[in-house]
Design an enzyme around this catalytic site. Structure first.
Site, short mmCIF file in Angstrom:
data_model
loop_
_atom_site.label_atom_id
_atom_site.label_comp_id
_atom_site.label_asym_id
_atom_site.label_seq_id
_atom_site.Cartn_x
_atom_site.Cartn_y
_atom_site.Cartn_z
N ASP A 49 -7.36 19.60 7.56
CA ASP A 49 -8.88 19.13 7.62
C ASP A 49 -9.03 17.74 8.74
O ASP A 49 -8.17 16.99 8.94
CB ASP A 49 -9.14 18.24 6.47
CG ASP A 49 -10.63 17.53 6.55
OD1 ASP A 49 -11.70 18.63 6.55
OD2 ASP A 49 -10.73 16.52 6.54
N TYR A 54 -13.29 12.23 14.71
CA TYR A 54 -12.10 11.76 14.64
C TYR A 54 -11.25 11.51 15.92
O TYR A 54 -11.02 12.65 16.82
CB TYR A 54 -10.92 12.55 13.76
CG TYR A 54 -11.68 12.77 12.36
CD1 TYR A 54 -12.43 11.86 11.86
CD2 TYR A 54 -10.91 13.31 11.33
CE1 TYR A 54 -13.06 11.76 10.63
CE2 TYR A 54 -11.34 13.64 10.24
CZ TYR A 54 -12.37 12.89 9.76
OH TYR A 54 -12.82 12.97 8.31
N TRP A 202 -11.21 13.33 -0.29
CA TRP A 202 -10.33 12.67 0.58
C TRP A 202 -10.13 11.14 0.06
O TRP A 202 -10.70 10.86 -0.93
CB TRP A 202 -11.18 12.39 1.93
CG TRP A 202 -12.70 11.80 1.86
CD1 TRP A 202 -13.87 12.30 1.45
CD2 TRP A 202 -12.86 10.25 2.14
NE1 TRP A 202 -14.87 11.15 1.79
CE2 TRP A 202 -14.19 9.91 2.07
CE3 TRP A 202 -11.79 9.29 2.82
CZ2 TRP A 202 -14.76 8.85 2.43
CZ3 TRP A 202 -12.35 8.04 3.05
CH2 TRP A 202 -13.81 7.67 2.62
N SER A 203 -9.21 10.66 0.72
CA SER A 203 -8.76 9.34 0.34
C SER A 203 -8.04 9.22 -1.11
O SER A 203 -8.63 8.23 -1.89
CB SER A 203 -9.77 8.26 0.47
OG SER A 203 -9.05 6.71 0.65
N ALA A 206 -6.61 5.92 -1.69
CA ALA A 206 -7.64 4.81 -1.36
C ALA A 206 -7.01 4.15 0.05
O ALA A 206 -6.91 2.96 -0.02
CB ALA A 206 -7.68 3.78 -2.40
N LYS A 213 1.67 -0.59 -1.38
CA LYS A 213 2.34 -1.35 -0.17
C LYS A 213 1.57 -2.49 0.38
O LYS A 213 1.81 -3.67 0.92
CB LYS A 213 2.59 -0.25 1.22
CG LYS A 213 1.17 0.21 1.72
CD LYS A 213 1.53 0.91 2.86
CE LYS A 213 0.33 1.94 3.10
NZ LYS A 213 0.68 2.90 4.49
N ARG A 225 -1.89 1.25 8.01
CA ARG A 225 -3.10 1.91 8.50
C ARG A 225 -4.18 0.72 8.65
O ARG A 225 -4.88 0.73 9.56
CB ARG A 225 -3.92 2.83 7.35
CG ARG A 225 -5.21 3.13 7.87
CD ARG A 225 -5.77 4.55 6.81
NE ARG A 225 -5.08 5.66 7.01
CZ ARG A 225 -5.43 6.84 6.53
NH1 ARG A 225 -6.49 6.99 5.86
NH2 ARG A 225 -4.66 7.94 6.77
N GLY A 284 -3.23 11.96 4.63
CA GLY A 284 -2.83 11.69 5.64
C GLY A 284 -1.34 11.33 5.56
O GLY A 284 -0.67 11.23 4.36
N ASN A 294 4.89 12.86 -1.66
CA ASN A 294 3.29 13.08 -2.17
C ASN A 294 3.53 14.30 -2.87
O ASN A 294 2.66 14.46 -3.96
CB ASN A 294 2.19 13.01 -1.18
CG ASN A 294 2.05 11.28 -0.75
OD1 ASN A 294 2.47 10.47 -1.36
ND2 ASN A 294 1.46 11.36 0.42
#
Length: 340
Positions: A49, A54, A202-203, A206, A213, A225, A284, A294
């Site tokens: 995606d 972007y 998405w996210s 979060a 972290k 990020r 991501g 993940n």
């Protein structure tokens, strides 16, 4: 890897999709961005995606480079139109859609886009004009499936009805959804379920907050990020994810997950994927090894007692108000600015 059909009529997608919103052309050097895509492919991820907005198109270019030489029919390439683009016609006007679509195809180095999504609702363009432009792209063979991103329930219902009349079903919605941000549950999910529209969320972590972290009253880690991606901190603060109150609640949830023998990101991803409404969750990565970690969420069994305790820990900071769907939030902000 596990796979599921996106909506009633969409493509078959991997339960975990790879997105490059704030990484490719932004947070990461090109070799690292390419390596993350290759790691996703190696892990069995078939769904990628991106969007024309972007990194001002660089994200699409890098995804196209990374997928060069890959069997085109083995991947589901998703991009969006309708955010940014500078002066000119409405963000989702037929002219803007046609121009942006051709530019996306060129940057991605492909003859078609599998899933073309309307990025935020455009209230300056008649919805029928937008849907007709999307349907025309499908009939021209440039697009295979169409979807929306961050639209409210009534907007999705209207678009789905128009698309159905044109013989091109609306197959997907791409909203933010995670343990902290649950605004789609009250209205969007029920509307989409009735329409056969699948969720490509998405996210799910979060913006990295649900990795644990970020700590309350501490500076974000170097390279994260929140500090290394242009616009990353702004995006996360828009949803209040970086407040001490949220980070304190997340730290408590992380402790509960650790006591149960799972990591917080594994729990958070497994939670997002647990229901029938979510076909795939877009993650991501800033390093290839993050992808493999993940993917363990696909095998994570969620103990009901653990979920109850995590929900209790997060309850004071969970956001559920459907009025905060991003299209509505931005529209309210625009109206407020005009009034002032």
């Amino acid at each position: 890897m596990q796979y599921r059909r996106l909506g009633a009529d969409g493509p078959v997608v991997s339960r975990i999709a790879f997105g490059n919103s704030l990484t490719a052309g932004n947070q990461l050097a090109d070799p690292n961005a390419l390596a993350c895509v290759h790691a996703a492919l190696d892990a069995g991820i078939n769904t990628f995606d991106t969007a024309d907005a972007y990194a001002d198109g660089r994200a699409e270019e890098l995804l196209g480079r990374a997928l060069r030489g890959v069997d085109r029919d083995s991947v589901v390439v998703c991009t969006k139109v309708g955010r940014g683009g500078g002066p000119g016609p409405g963000a989702l006007s037929p002219t803007r859609i046609a121009t942006s679509l051709d530019a996306s195809l060129r940057r991605l180095g492909t003859g078609h886009i599998d899933l073309y999504q309307a990025h935020l609702y455009d209230d300056t363009t008649p919805l029928e004009d937008t849907v007709r432009a999307f349907a025309a792209a499908v009939h021209a063979g440039k697009v295979r499936y169409i979807g929306v991103s961050e639209w409210a329930a009534d907007e999705i219902e209207q678009a789905a009805a128009l698309a159905r009349e044109l013989g091109v079903p609306l197959v997907s919605d791409q909203p933010q959804y995670n343990l902290l941000w649950r605004v789609i549950e009250a209205e969007v999910v029920p509307a989409c379920t009735a329409l056969g529209v699948g969720q490509m969320v998405w996210s799910p972590l979060a913006g990295g907050v649900l990795t644990g972290k970020y700590r309350p009253r501490q500076q974000p880690p170097a390279g994260s990020r929140a500090v290394a991606a242009q616009g990353g901190e702004v995006s996360m603060r828009r949803f209040n994810f970086m407040s001490d109150e949220v980070l304190t609640a997340v730290a408590a949830a992380a402790d509960l997950a650790e006591q149960a023998g799972v990591t917080l990101p594994q729990l958070a991803l497994a939670w997002v994927l647990r229901g029938e409404s979510v076909a795939t969750a877009v993650i991501g990565a800033s390093a290839p090894e993050q992808i493999g970690r993940n993917l363990a969420a696909l095998e994570t069994a969620l103990d009901p007692e653990l979920l109850h305790r995590v929900d209790a820990a997060l309850a004071p900071v969970v956001v559920r108000d459907p009025a905060l769907t991003l299209s509505r939030m931005l529209r309210a902000k625009s109206l407020s600015q005009k009034a002032s």
